[in-house]
Design an enzyme around this catalytic site. Structure first.
Site, PDB file in Angstrom:
ATOM      1  N   LYS A 138     -62.740  29.591 -35.424  1.00 24.64           N
ATOM      2  CA  LYS A 138     -62.237  30.536 -34.425  1.00 24.64           C
ATOM      3  C   LYS A 138     -62.381  31.980 -34.892  1.00 24.64           C
ATOM      4  O   LYS A 138     -62.700  32.863 -34.102  1.00 24.64           O
ATOM      5  CB  LYS A 138     -60.773  30.231 -34.084  1.00 24.64           C
ATOM      6  CG  LYS A 138     -60.605  28.963 -33.262  1.00 24.64           C
ATOM      7  CD  LYS A 138     -59.196  28.816 -32.711  1.00 24.64           C
ATOM      8  CE  LYS A 138     -59.092  27.567 -31.843  1.00 24.64           C
ATOM      9  NZ  LYS A 138     -57.781  27.388 -31.237  1.00 24.64           N
ATOM     10  N   LYS A 192     -60.655  25.201 -24.494  1.00 26.71           N
ATOM     11  CA  LYS A 192     -60.093  26.239 -23.628  1.00 26.71           C
ATOM     12  C   LYS A 192     -60.719  27.578 -23.923  1.00 26.71           C
ATOM     13  O   LYS A 192     -60.987  28.354 -23.027  1.00 26.71           O
ATOM     14  CB  LYS A 192     -58.582  26.369 -23.901  1.00 26.71           C
ATOM     15  CG  LYS A 192     -57.763  25.261 -23.313  1.00 26.71           C
ATOM     16  CD  LYS A 192     -56.286  25.662 -23.279  1.00 26.71           C
ATOM     17  CE  LYS A 192     -55.474  24.567 -22.648  1.00 26.71           C
ATOM     18  NZ  LYS A 192     -54.576  23.896 -23.600  1.00 26.71           N
ATOM     19  N   LYS A 207     -67.143  20.520 -28.887  1.00 28.63           N
ATOM     20  CA  LYS A 207     -66.013  19.975 -28.134  1.00 28.63           C
ATOM     21  C   LYS A 207     -65.725  20.848 -26.928  1.00 28.63           C
ATOM     22  O   LYS A 207     -65.937  22.063 -26.952  1.00 28.63           O
ATOM     23  CB  LYS A 207     -64.783  19.846 -29.034  1.00 28.63           C
ATOM     24  CG  LYS A 207     -63.885  21.059 -29.084  1.00 28.63           C
ATOM     25  CD  LYS A 207     -62.481  20.726 -29.596  1.00 28.63           C
ATOM     26  CE  LYS A 207     -61.587  21.957 -29.484  1.00 28.63           C
ATOM     27  NZ  LYS A 207     -60.505  21.841 -28.525  1.00 28.63           N
TER      28      LYS A 207
HETATM   29  P1  ATP Z   1     -58.665  25.946 -28.143  1.00 30.96           P
HETATM   30  O1  ATP Z   1     -60.087  25.510 -28.204  1.00 30.96           O
HETATM   31  O2  ATP Z   1     -58.467  27.358 -27.689  1.00 30.96           O
HETATM   32  O3  ATP Z   1     -57.871  25.607 -29.389  1.00 30.96           O
HETATM   33  P2  ATP Z   1     -58.032  23.557 -26.833  1.00 30.96           P
HETATM   34  O4  ATP Z   1     -59.021  23.294 -25.795  1.00 30.96           O
HETATM   35  O5  ATP Z   1     -58.203  22.899 -28.174  1.00 30.96           O
HETATM   36  O6  ATP Z   1     -57.979  25.115 -26.984  1.00 30.96           O
HETATM   37  P3  ATP Z   1     -55.222  23.104 -27.157  1.00 30.96           P
HETATM   38  O7  ATP Z   1     -54.081  23.532 -26.302  1.00 30.96           O
HETATM   39  O8  ATP Z   1     -55.423  23.771 -28.482  1.00 30.96           O
HETATM   40  O9  ATP Z   1     -56.565  23.257 -26.294  1.00 30.96           O
HETATM   41  O10 ATP Z   1     -55.142  21.547 -27.397  1.00 30.96           O
HETATM   42  C1  ATP Z   1     -54.209  20.678 -26.765  1.00 30.96           C
HETATM   43  C2  ATP Z   1     -54.527  19.255 -27.155  1.00 30.96           C
HETATM   44  O11 ATP Z   1     -55.785  18.863 -26.589  1.00 30.96           O
HETATM   45  C3  ATP Z   1     -54.671  19.033 -28.663  1.00 30.96           C
HETATM   46  O12 ATP Z   1     -54.035  17.818 -29.004  1.00 30.96           O
HETATM   47  C4  ATP Z   1     -56.158  18.920 -28.888  1.00 30.96           C
HETATM   48  O13 ATP Z   1     -56.480  18.127 -30.003  1.00 30.96           O
HETATM   49  C5  ATP Z   1     -56.588  18.255 -27.595  1.00 30.96           C
HETATM   50  N1  ATP Z   1     -57.992  18.566 -27.291  1.00 30.96           N
HETATM   51  C6  ATP Z   1     -58.513  19.798 -27.121  1.00 30.96           C
HETATM   52  N2  ATP Z   1     -59.817  19.742 -26.841  1.00 30.96           N
HETATM   53  C7  ATP Z   1     -60.138  18.417 -26.823  1.00 30.96           C
HETATM   54  C8  ATP Z   1     -61.346  17.703 -26.586  1.00 30.96           C
HETATM   55  N3  ATP Z   1     -62.472  18.342 -26.305  1.00 30.96           N
HETATM   56  N4  ATP Z   1     -61.320  16.346 -26.653  1.00 30.96           N
HETATM   57  C9  ATP Z   1     -60.180  15.690 -26.936  1.00 30.96           C
HETATM   58  N5  ATP Z   1     -59.000  16.310 -27.179  1.00 30.96           N
HETATM   59  C10 ATP Z   1     -58.974  17.658 -27.125  1.00 30.96           C
HETATM   60 MG    MG Z   2     -57.050  23.648 -29.849  1.00 32.57          MG
END
Ligand code: ATP
Ligand code: MG
Length: 332
Positions: free
Chosen positions: A112, A198, A195
């Protein structure tokens, strides 16, 4: 009952499909078998710049989505992280037993901060895994439902729990990650090597649950597939198709081998059409339910107040015990 704890960031407004399949779906299931605590982690959201009005709105929106996904405040404790000050308080203690080198090994920070530029990355982003350790240990959680990207942070949590217990006496339950392998990493539809995220996905590669269903269908139809024509699960050779199969299998309840058999002799277009339909059927009621919860902010806020009270009762007890073990003079 064993305890479960997890959190989701209110960063981006809509949850994406990776959040739902990798994490939120498991939150819903664990309500039945665990004493479950789920929170919207607004303290984590401010590790990157946030607009105050948007953060406030996105926090309620995250709660509405958790309810729409099936969390039931009578069967779990649902709250907002900043409503429970013990998170920040235990976070400080955890900072003080974490090695700088140990924190520096967290790969999410490396990824990040590389994206933002190291000068722009905050110290909060650097130490966020340590706050997450506190989030988990406060509730003496046994199981932490998360996606694969969080595995290293749960490992850190286990290390710090054991370290604290070893130095100061048994205080914390050592938690285990609860990761459902098949859905632990949902990939960006335009870049099936990364992956779905967000903060890092391209708009076209990111399936937001709150997008217009038409937009969702279009994103699925323009997903990157692989060379060849065969519909087969092969993460190495066919990452794009495999990702679509994983999503379809989970949402439809049909096993991957059954899907593979069904698509024999058919092209990628058929898979995408079916998946688009299943997705639209899934997100349409999800959007409606989310909006219904948002339309009644008083009820939402009352529910959060009750959740915070339940959470604080547990968190305060753990924090008091921690403060005592560490040698802080009790306030009279
Ligand atoms: P960022 O990339 O900004 O960290 P994020 O997409 O990972 O955001 P979070 O709110 O950090 O979102 O994650 C919430 C939950 O979703 C966590 O348990 C994380 O492991 C899960 N998660 C996030 N992205 C994925 C993905 N692509 N596949 C499966 N689980 C995910
Ligand atoms: Mg995350």
């Amino acid at each position: 009952l064993p305890r479960a704890l997890s959190g989701i960031q209110p960063t981006a407004g809509s949850f994406h499909l990776g959040n739902y399949l990798g994490a939120v779906r498991q939150y819903v299931a664990l309500q039945e078998t665990h004493d479950a605590f789920y929170m919207v982690v607004d303290l984590h959201a401010i590790t990157v710049p946030q607009d105050p009005a948007e953060l406030r709105a996105n926090t309620r929106l995250a709660v509405a989505q958790l309810l729409a996904a099936g969390l039931d405040p009578h069967r779990c404790t649902l709250f907002v992280q900043s409503h429970v000050p013990e998170h920040a308080q235990l976070g400080w203690v955890m900072n003080c037993i974490t090695g700088f080198g140990e924190a520096s090994r967290m790969t999410q920070f490396k990824d990040k901060s590389a994206k933002q530029g190291t000068d722009r990355a905050t110290v909060g982003l650097f130490t966020y895994p340590i706050l997450q350790v506190a989030d988990i240990l406060l509730y003496q959680a046994d199981a932490v439902p998360v996606g694969e990207d969080q595995r290293q942070h749960i490992e850190l949590t286990r290390d710090l729990a054991e370290r604290f217990n070893g130095r100061f006496g048994e205080t914390f339950t050592v938690p285990a990650p609860y990761i459902v392998k098949e859905v632990a990493k949902i990939y960006d539809l335009q870049d099936p090597a990364s992956k779905m995220s967000k903060s890092a996905s391209t708009p076209k590669g990111l399936i937001n649950l709150l997008d217009e269903p038409k937009v969702t269908a279009k994103k699925i139809k323009s997903a990157v597939t692989d060379t060849g024509t065969e519909i087969r699960f092969d993460a190495a050779e066919k990452p794009g198709v495999s990702n679509l199969l994983t999503i379809l299998s989970t949402l439809s309840g049909t096993s991957i081998p059954d899907l593979e058999r069904g698509y024999e002799g058919k092209g990628y277009g058929a898979l995408k059409t079916d998946l688009a339909e299943v997705m639209v059927d899934f997100v349409t009621p999800f959007r409606t339910r989310t909006q219904e919860y948002l339309d009644d902010p008083e009820t939402l806020d009352a529910l959060l107040a009750a959740g915070a009270e339940k959470a604080r009762a547990v968190a305060a007890e753990t924090l008091a015990q921690t403060y005592d073990r560490i040698g802080f003079l009790p306030a009279k």
